[in-house]
Design an enzyme around this catalytic site. Structure first.
Site, PDB file in Angstrom:
ATOM      1  N   ASP A   1       0.842  -1.197   0.000  1.00 50.25           N
ATOM      2  CA  ASP A   1       0.000   0.000   0.000  1.00 50.25           C
ATOM      3  C   ASP A   1       0.877   1.247   0.000  1.00 50.25           C
ATOM      4  O   ASP A   1       2.025   1.210   0.442  1.00 50.25           O
ATOM      5  CB  ASP A   1      -0.844   0.067   1.286  1.00 50.25           C
ATOM      6  CG  ASP A   1      -1.991  -0.927   1.285  1.00 50.25           C
ATOM      7  OD1 ASP A   1      -2.127  -1.698   0.325  1.00 50.25           O
ATOM      8  OD2 ASP A   1      -2.754  -0.916   2.270  1.00 50.25           O
ATOM      9  N   MET A   2       0.294   2.367  -0.437  1.00 54.59           N
ATOM     10  CA  MET A   2       0.988   3.647  -0.283  1.00 54.59           C
ATOM     11  C   MET A   2       0.227   4.464   0.748  1.00 54.59           C
ATOM     12  O   MET A   2      -0.994   4.619   0.648  1.00 54.59           O
ATOM     13  CB  MET A   2       1.046   4.392  -1.623  1.00 54.59           C
ATOM     14  CG  MET A   2       1.972   5.577  -1.591  1.00 54.59           C
ATOM     15  SD  MET A   2       3.695   5.173  -1.144  1.00 54.59           S
ATOM     16  CE  MET A   2       4.350   4.571  -2.695  1.00 54.59           C
TER      17      MET A   2
ATOM     18  N   LYS B   1      -6.361   6.890  -6.715  1.00 50.74           N
ATOM     19  CA  LYS B   1      -6.372   8.362  -6.737  1.00 50.74           C
ATOM     20  C   LYS B   1      -5.613   8.921  -5.533  1.00 50.74           C
ATOM     21  O   LYS B   1      -4.915   9.926  -5.641  1.00 50.74           O
ATOM     22  CB  LYS B   1      -7.815   8.864  -6.736  1.00 50.74           C
ATOM     23  CG  LYS B   1      -8.514   8.593  -8.070  1.00 50.74           C
ATOM     24  CD  LYS B   1      -9.861   9.266  -8.150  1.00 50.74           C
ATOM     25  CE  LYS B   1     -10.586   8.846  -9.416  1.00 50.74           C
ATOM     26  NZ  LYS B   1     -11.987   9.309  -9.464  1.00 50.74           N
ATOM     27  N   GLY B   2      -5.729   8.285  -4.366  1.00 55.04           N
ATOM     28  CA  GLY B   2      -5.052   8.776  -3.158  1.00 55.04           C
ATOM     29  C   GLY B   2      -6.068   9.124  -2.090  1.00 55.04           C
ATOM     30  O   GLY B   2      -7.057   9.798  -2.374  1.00 55.04           O
TER      31      GLY B   2
ATOM     32  N   ARG C   1     -11.516   7.311   6.310  1.00 61.09           N
ATOM     33  CA  ARG C   1     -11.076   7.627   4.934  1.00 61.09           C
ATOM     34  C   ARG C   1     -12.160   7.230   3.932  1.00 61.09           C
ATOM     35  O   ARG C   1     -12.367   7.902   2.927  1.00 61.09           O
ATOM     36  CB  ARG C   1      -9.741   6.935   4.617  1.00 61.09           C
ATOM     37  CG  ARG C   1      -8.555   7.532   5.364  1.00 61.09           C
ATOM     38  CD  ARG C   1      -7.227   7.166   4.734  1.00 61.09           C
ATOM     39  NE  ARG C   1      -6.870   5.777   4.917  1.00 61.09           N
ATOM     40  CZ  ARG C   1      -6.220   5.298   5.991  1.00 61.09           C
ATOM     41  NH1 ARG C   1      -5.859   6.097   6.970  1.00 61.09           N
ATOM     42  NH2 ARG C   1      -5.916   4.021   6.065  1.00 61.09           N
ATOM     43  N   ARG C   2     -12.871   6.116   4.209  1.00 58.13           N
ATOM     44  CA  ARG C   2     -13.978   5.716   3.323  1.00 58.13           C
ATOM     45  C   ARG C   2     -15.104   6.751   3.380  1.00 58.13           C
ATOM     46  O   ARG C   2     -15.730   7.056   2.371  1.00 58.13           O
ATOM     47  CB  ARG C   2     -14.549   4.333   3.694  1.00 58.13           C
ATOM     48  CG  ARG C   2     -13.556   3.194   3.717  1.00 58.13           C
ATOM     49  CD  ARG C   2     -12.981   2.809   2.367  1.00 58.13           C
ATOM     50  NE  ARG C   2     -11.944   3.625   1.806  1.00 58.13           N
ATOM     51  CZ  ARG C   2     -10.625   3.569   2.079  1.00 58.13           C
ATOM     52  NH1 ARG C   2     -10.173   2.711   2.944  1.00 58.13           N
ATOM     53  NH2 ARG C   2      -9.759   4.347   1.481  1.00 58.13           N
TER      54      ARG C   2
ATOM     55  N   ARG D   1      -0.349  -0.796  -8.584  1.00 61.25           N
ATOM     56  CA  ARG D   1      -1.782  -0.574  -8.351  1.00 61.25           C
ATOM     57  C   ARG D   1      -1.973   0.941  -8.338  1.00 61.25           C
ATOM     58  O   ARG D   1      -1.414   1.639  -7.491  1.00 61.25           O
ATOM     59  CB  ARG D   1      -2.221  -1.164  -7.015  1.00 61.25           C
ATOM     60  CG  ARG D   1      -3.717  -0.926  -6.754  1.00 61.25           C
ATOM     61  CD  ARG D   1      -4.014  -0.740  -5.281  1.00 61.25           C
ATOM     62  NE  ARG D   1      -3.680  -1.916  -4.518  1.00 61.25           N
ATOM     63  CZ  ARG D   1      -3.335  -1.879  -3.234  1.00 61.25           C
ATOM     64  NH1 ARG D   1      -3.276  -0.747  -2.566  1.00 61.25           N
ATOM     65  NH2 ARG D   1      -3.017  -2.976  -2.604  1.00 61.25           N
TER      66      ARG D   1
ATOM     67  N   GLN E   1      -0.144   6.815  -6.118  1.00 52.70           N
ATOM     68  CA  GLN E   1      -1.317   7.686  -5.954  1.00 52.70           C
ATOM     69  C   GLN E   1      -1.310   8.789  -7.010  1.00 52.70           C
ATOM     70  O   GLN E   1      -0.395   9.618  -7.051  1.00 52.70           O
ATOM     71  CB  GLN E   1      -1.276   8.311  -4.554  1.00 52.70           C
ATOM     72  CG  GLN E   1      -1.334   7.290  -3.431  1.00 52.70           C
ATOM     73  CD  GLN E   1      -0.692   7.796  -2.144  1.00 52.70           C
ATOM     74  OE1 GLN E   1       0.308   8.508  -2.175  1.00 52.70           O
ATOM     75  NE2 GLN E   1      -1.267   7.430  -1.013  1.00 52.70           N
TER      76      GLN E   1
HETATM   77  C1  LIG Z   1      -8.254  -1.679  -4.397  1.00 50.85           C
HETATM   78  C2  LIG Z   1      -7.959  -0.339  -3.793  1.00 50.85           C
HETATM   79  C3  LIG Z   1      -6.766  -0.145  -3.103  1.00 50.85           C
HETATM   80  C4  LIG Z   1      -6.468   1.112  -2.557  1.00 50.85           C
HETATM   81  N1  LIG Z   1      -5.253   1.305  -1.967  1.00 50.85           N
HETATM   82  C5  LIG Z   1      -4.892   2.553  -1.582  1.00 50.85           C
HETATM   83  C6  LIG Z   1      -3.593   2.843  -1.094  1.00 50.85           C
HETATM   84  O1  LIG Z   1      -2.734   1.949  -0.946  1.00 50.85           O
HETATM   85  N2  LIG Z   1      -3.286   4.125  -0.775  1.00 50.85           N
HETATM   86  C7  LIG Z   1      -4.202   5.154  -0.912  1.00 50.85           C
HETATM   87  O2  LIG Z   1      -3.859   6.310  -0.649  1.00 50.85           O
HETATM   88  N3  LIG Z   1      -5.450   4.896  -1.334  1.00 50.85           N
HETATM   89  C8  LIG Z   1      -5.823   3.642  -1.671  1.00 50.85           C
HETATM   90  N4  LIG Z   1      -7.103   3.417  -2.129  1.00 50.85           N
HETATM   91  C9  LIG Z   1      -8.137   4.487  -2.005  1.00 50.85           C
HETATM   92  C10 LIG Z   1      -8.086   5.440  -3.186  1.00 50.85           C
HETATM   93  O3  LIG Z   1      -6.935   6.243  -3.119  1.00 50.85           O
HETATM   94  C11 LIG Z   1      -9.317   6.369  -3.196  1.00 50.85           C
HETATM   95  O4  LIG Z   1      -9.347   7.117  -2.004  1.00 50.85           O
HETATM   96  C12 LIG Z   1     -10.639   5.624  -3.306  1.00 50.85           C
HETATM   97  O5  LIG Z   1     -10.560   4.585  -4.230  1.00 50.85           O
HETATM   98  C13 LIG Z   1     -11.773   6.621  -3.734  1.00 50.85           C
HETATM   99  O6  LIG Z   1     -11.524   7.127  -4.993  1.00 50.85           O
HETATM  100  P1  LIG Z   1     -12.148   6.513  -6.345  1.00 50.85           P
HETATM  101  O7  LIG Z   1     -11.020   6.240  -7.261  1.00 50.85           O
HETATM  102  O8  LIG Z   1     -12.979   5.346  -6.046  1.00 50.85           O
HETATM  103  O9  LIG Z   1     -12.959   7.664  -7.047  1.00 50.85           O
HETATM  104  P2  LIG Z   1     -13.885   8.839  -6.555  1.00 50.85           P
HETATM  105  O10 LIG Z   1     -13.827   9.817  -7.644  1.00 50.85           O
HETATM  106  O11 LIG Z   1     -13.537   9.261  -5.177  1.00 50.85           O
HETATM  107  O12 LIG Z   1     -15.299   8.148  -6.514  1.00 50.85           O
HETATM  108  C14 LIG Z   1     -15.965   7.719  -7.683  1.00 50.85           C
HETATM  109  C15 LIG Z   1     -17.317   7.145  -7.262  1.00 50.85           C
HETATM  110  O13 LIG Z   1     -17.083   5.901  -6.602  1.00 50.85           O
HETATM  111  C16 LIG Z   1     -17.931   5.758  -5.495  1.00 50.85           C
HETATM  112  N5  LIG Z   1     -17.148   5.726  -4.246  1.00 50.85           N
HETATM  113  C17 LIG Z   1     -15.860   6.102  -4.080  1.00 50.85           C
HETATM  114  N6  LIG Z   1     -15.466   5.891  -2.811  1.00 50.85           N
HETATM  115  C18 LIG Z   1     -16.540   5.409  -2.172  1.00 50.85           C
HETATM  116  C19 LIG Z   1     -16.767   5.016  -0.836  1.00 50.85           C
HETATM  117  N7  LIG Z   1     -15.821   5.075   0.106  1.00 50.85           N
HETATM  118  N8  LIG Z   1     -18.008   4.561  -0.525  1.00 50.85           N
HETATM  119  C20 LIG Z   1     -18.974   4.483  -1.448  1.00 50.85           C
HETATM  120  N9  LIG Z   1     -18.802   4.842  -2.738  1.00 50.85           N
HETATM  121  C21 LIG Z   1     -17.614   5.295  -3.097  1.00 50.85           C
HETATM  122  C22 LIG Z   1     -18.847   6.967  -5.483  1.00 50.85           C
HETATM  123  O14 LIG Z   1     -20.020   6.664  -6.167  1.00 50.85           O
HETATM  124  C23 LIG Z   1     -18.075   8.003  -6.251  1.00 50.85           C
HETATM  125  O15 LIG Z   1     -18.908   8.933  -6.851  1.00 50.85           O
HETATM  126  C24 LIG Z   1      -7.416   2.169  -2.674  1.00 50.85           C
HETATM  127  C25 LIG Z   1      -8.609   1.980  -3.359  1.00 50.85           C
HETATM  128  C26 LIG Z   1      -8.883   0.753  -3.926  1.00 50.85           C
HETATM  129  C27 LIG Z   1     -10.175   0.581  -4.675  1.00 50.85           C
END
Ligand SMILES: Cc1cc2nc3c(=O)[nH]c(=O)nc-3n(C[C@H](O)[C@H](O)[C@H](O)COP(=O)(O)OP(=O)(O)OC[C@H]3O[C@@H](n4cnc5c(N)ncnc54)[C@H](O)[C@@H]3O)c2cc1C
Length: 305
Positions: free
Chosen positions: A129-130, A182-183, A287-288, A179, A158
């Site tokens: 993870d980052m 977005k961050g 964070r979620r 992987r 990220q």
């Molecule tokens: C497999 C995986 C591994 C990850 N690992 C890391 C990591 O190591 N380090 C790190 O900094 N981040 C990590 N993340 C989190 C990532 O950085 C984002 O914060 C997260 O994925 C939300 O952004 P999004 O790309 O889904 O798009 P967004 O533009 O934020 O969301 C797009 C749409 O997706 C849906 N959505 C997004 N998040 C949620 C949520 N929490 N609950 C319900 N619906 C949602 C909503 O409908 C939203 O409109 C990871 C995410 C995933 C999926």
């Protein structure tokens, strides 16, 4: 709202206030099948029928005690054994600060090396993870040390960080398995793109670069996002550039856009679901909530459920 929630994720006081509230636990359960690893393994088994693979991660970060960090390493070794025994199409994802990075980079490297070597023995993979931007250099350093000897280790990058396009360039000679996400952390504008639209554009640019660069087997690059529009865009770009579906994975979190996970797997895309478990869920859950403040309604609703 996002900033407030991310700040709150670091509050010990708030964590102690909400941790044992039943309605909060009910809301959290939407994003994790249970606190113990067995619940995560059972969820991964159920996913097999839907053609979904899994990546398991034990919640926890910033471990401040060397024995505790070693215990986390031991725990993941057991998880890898269980994955092998159950013949699950699954791997693990680990946070460097949970394996002792705050205490000593050497301790963390020692743990990661042992884990990755064990994962190779049981035929699977470890993803790193980052975390927050203060850890990026140290985490990339660990990866640079691991990757030459171990093709079965990947790293998360990220898209929101200004530095990420250069980091990707610098990692190039290692043929890394990335992987892309977005961050998820609270970063100032001097470090990360503040506007979501710019992060989305940057993500797509980086995704195009990853699709043009195949990593060493065994694991393809993963696109970790729930942004269905962006996913469609990436898949369309892959198709029109002649990149086969097997050259990348889509990776989503357990409980988020579950219907899309199944739909995309049926459409022939490799879909991996990240399943979190463990009792240290507070910062992760905040964070979620920050990613989609509308999720707060689930907490409110579960209060009255
Ligand atoms: C497999 C995986 C591994 C990850 N690992 C890391 C990591 O190591 N380090 C790190 O900094 N981040 C990590 N993340 C989190 C990532 O950085 C984002 O914060 C997260 O994925 C939300 O952004 P999004 O790309 O889904 O798009 P967004 O533009 O934020 O969301 C797009 C749409 O997706 C849906 N959505 C997004 N998040 C949620 C949520 N929490 N609950 C319900 N619906 C949602 C909503 O409908 C939203 O409109 C990871 C995410 C995933 C999926």
């Amino acid at each position: 709202m996002r900033t407030a929630l991310l700040r709150a994720s670091q509050s010990r006081w708030l964590r102690d206030q909400v941790r044992d509230r039943r309605f909060v636990r009910r809301a959290v359960s939407r994003f994790m099948p249970g606190e113990d690893v067995e619940s995560a393994l059972q969820a991964a088994q159920r996913f097999v029928q839907q053609n979904l693979t899994a990546v398991l991660t034990q919640l926890g970060e910033n471990v401040a005690d060397a024995n505790e960090a070693r215990a986390v390493g031991g725990h993941y070794t057991e998880v890898l054994n269980r994955i092998q025994a159950l013949k699950l199409p699954a791997h693990v994802s680990v946070k460097p600060t949970q394996l002792g990075l705050d205490l000593s980079p050497d301790l963390c490297l020692e743990q990661l090396t042992a884990l990755v070597a064990h994962a190779a023995k049981v035929g699977t993979f470890v993803s790193i993870d980052m975390e927050g931007s203060a850890y990026v250099d140290r985490t990339l350093d660990l990866y640079r040390k691991l990757r030459p000897e171990h093709p079965n280790v990947g790293i998360c990058l990220q898209a929101y960080l200004h530095r990420t396009p250069d980091d990707l360039d610098r990692l190039g000679s290692l043929q890394p398995t990335i992987r892309l996400v977005k961050g998820a952390y609270n970063e100032p504008a001097s470090i990360a793109l503040p506007k979501k639209r710019d992060v989305d554009l940057r993500y797509f640019e980086l995704a195009q670069r990853l699709l043009a660069a195949t990593p060493r087997p065994p694991q393809p690059h993963g696109f970790g996002t729930h942004d269905v529009g962006l996913i469609e865009h990436i898949c369309h770009h892959a198709r029109s550039s002649g990149v086969p579906n097997s050259a990348f994975e889509l990776q989503l979190l357990f409980g988020i856009r579950a219907a899309d996970q199944v739909r995309l797997a049926r459409a022939g895309y490799a879909m991996r679901v990240l399943i979190s478990y463990g009792s240290y869920w507070f910062p992760w859950y905040m964070r979620r909530l920050a990613e989609r403040p509308a999720n707060i309604w689930f907490v409110v609703k579960s209060m009255f459920a």
